[in-house]
Scaffold this motif. Structure first.
Motif, short mmCIF file in Angstrom:
data_model
loop_
_atom_site.label_atom_id
_atom_site.label_comp_id
_atom_site.label_asym_id
_atom_site.label_seq_id
_atom_site.Cartn_x
_atom_site.Cartn_y
_atom_site.Cartn_z
N ASP A 1 -45.57 -22.37 55.16
CA ASP A 1 -44.53 -19.88 54.94
C ASP A 1 -44.43 -19.64 56.51
O ASP A 1 -44.38 -18.49 56.49
N SER A 2 -44.66 -20.71 56.98
CA SER A 2 -44.88 -20.41 58.80
C SER A 2 -42.79 -19.46 58.80
O SER A 2 -42.42 -20.10 58.38
N SER A 3 -42.94 -18.48 59.39
CA SER A 3 -42.09 -17.90 59.70
C SER A 3 -42.01 -18.16 61.52
O SER A 3 -41.26 -17.83 62.36
N SER A 4 -43.35 -18.82 61.97
CA SER A 4 -43.76 -18.48 63.66
C SER A 4 -42.21 -19.78 64.30
O SER A 4 -42.22 -20.99 63.44
#
Length: 255
Positions: A27-30
């Motif tokens: 769920d990384s948004s980076s």
């Protein structure tokens, strides 16, 4: 230990790392650390559908040519220097100075002399990887059993036969140790050189992907070189195990 058990043990930690990476990044948004599933999708699109095989091929060609030259040069010079202690002592300060230089620090000089084409990249690979081959060859040849050396002299074995059937086989365990180190240094040198001063190869691809903000593409290049390095090291280990089979048997008997 059975082969199946060995393979399972070798794969256990990498698979665990991949699983943890997948879960943590899911769920990384980076933009700099995208989810692993996006990276793997980009990896398939970039490297496994034949679109960029020429990029990988150029890197492997540079690596192969540079590593082969380093092997030939290192073993030849090592045998010659081991045969003459006076020559080795005379050239030792220069060798120590040169091998202490980081190959990457010489990139500007090599660019000035050779340009930015494949000759420059091959030269950097040779410079980076020749030293462990050379020094291990010298130590291996000098470390031959004196009894064997006396036997060669007593039976007046011709020099060529001595070299091919006594000296090189006897020194081969240490030569292979140098070749293994040289293999890793060659891979590092070719990738860094492509990143710094080339428009070809996987290193240049990774740099271009970073500059164009194609972060998944950049990660695919990193993963690809890890896979290539792993495959080359495993292949080298298999070749070494086969050629030095006699050496491992002697060690097993001695222990």
């Amino acid at each position: 230990m059975k082969l199946r058990t060995v393979v399972a043990l070798e794969l256990a930690l990498p698979l665990a790392v991949v699983a943890v990476w997948w879960i943590v990044s899911d769920d990384s948004s980076s933009p700099y650390f995208p989810p692993l599933r996006e990276i793997l999708t980009a990896f398939v699109d970039t490297w496994m559908r034949g679109r960029n095989l020429d990029v990988l091929g150029m890197t492997l060609l540079t690596f192969g040519v540079g590593y082969a030259i380093a092997i030939a040069l290192g073993i030849t010079a090592g045998v010659l220097l081991a045969a003459s202690r006076a020559a080795a002592d005379f050239i030792a300060p220069l060798l120590e100075f040169l091998r202490a230089l980081p190959a990457i620090a010489l990139v500007p000089a090599f660019i000035s002399a050779l340009g930015t084409d494949m000759r420059m990249r091959v030269s950097i690979v040779v410079f980076a990887s020749v030293w462990p081959v050379l020094l291990n060859t010298i130590d291996g040849v000098r470390g031959l059993d004196p009894v064997i050396r006396d036997g060669v002299q007593v039976f007046r074995v011709p020099r060529l036969q001595d070299l091919l059937f006594v000296t090189l086989p006897g020194a081969s365990p240490q030569i292979f140790a140098g070749l293994r180190v040289g293999l890793a240094l060659s891979l590092i040198a070719v990738i860094v050189t492509e990143m710094v001063a080339s428009a070809e190869g996987v290193g240049a691809f990774a740099r271009a992907a970073q500059f164009s903000f194609d972060i998944p593409g950049m990660w695919t290049a990193i993963i690809l070189m890890g896979v290539v390095g792993f495959a080359l090291n495993k292949s080298f280990a298999l070749i070494e195990k086969r050629i030095l089979r006699w050496h491992y048997r002697m060690r097993a008997v001695a222990s």
